[in-house]
Design an enzyme around this catalytic site. Sequence first.
Site, PDB file in Angstrom:
ATOM      1  CE  LYS A   1      37.073 -55.004 -31.965  1.00  0.00           C
ATOM      2  NZ  LYS A   1      37.612 -53.869 -32.721  1.00  0.00           N
TER       3      LYS A   1
ATOM      4  CE1 TYR B   1      37.893 -56.465 -28.739  1.00  0.00           C
ATOM      5  CE2 TYR B   1      37.809 -58.814 -29.191  1.00  0.00           C
ATOM      6  CZ  TYR B   1      38.327 -57.557 -29.449  1.00  0.00           C
ATOM      7  OH  TYR B   1      39.275 -57.408 -30.438  1.00  0.00           O
TER       8      TYR B   1
END
Length: 167
Positions: free
Chosen positions: A89, A85
């Site tokens: 990002k 994740y």
Amino acid sequence: MAAPYQLTRDGYETQWQTNYLSPFLLIKLLLPILSSTAAKKTPQSPVRIVNVSSDAAFIPITPDLELDNPNLETASGFLAAWKRYCHSKLAIVLLTHYLHTLFTRDALAIKTYALHPGFVETNLQALDPTLLGKVVKFSVKWGLIPGKLGREDGAKTTLACATSDDE
């Protein structure tokens, strides 16, 4: 957000494709229209690219950007989903910065934003099956996260970047 490892039908890790590849492709496809609109430089048509990222891009578990291994197949341990994740990002932040550099160099009137919307109460936290995921989900549900935002307030930063006056 911190979803279990799964590949899309395109062969990419789900978070990588959702958080980075999809915005990248959309920007690439829209760039001719964005550029021609920016060339007109009218106050009624400011051109902006707004990417939603996360402060998670900068936490210590975030791996260096691995473009040769974007799926992070070798990430392991109970933080593996969070590493993927954070990696996705970080990639969107770096893309946004790169676009800003290009548009500035080429004197294109396109503003770029990469933003952290805040800790927004959504069902995204429910995807993480680990103990950490359960703690985060419980904390969000019971209001134990300081500064937690509802969905409407969570959208305000994105909307401000997309619609505010440039002056």
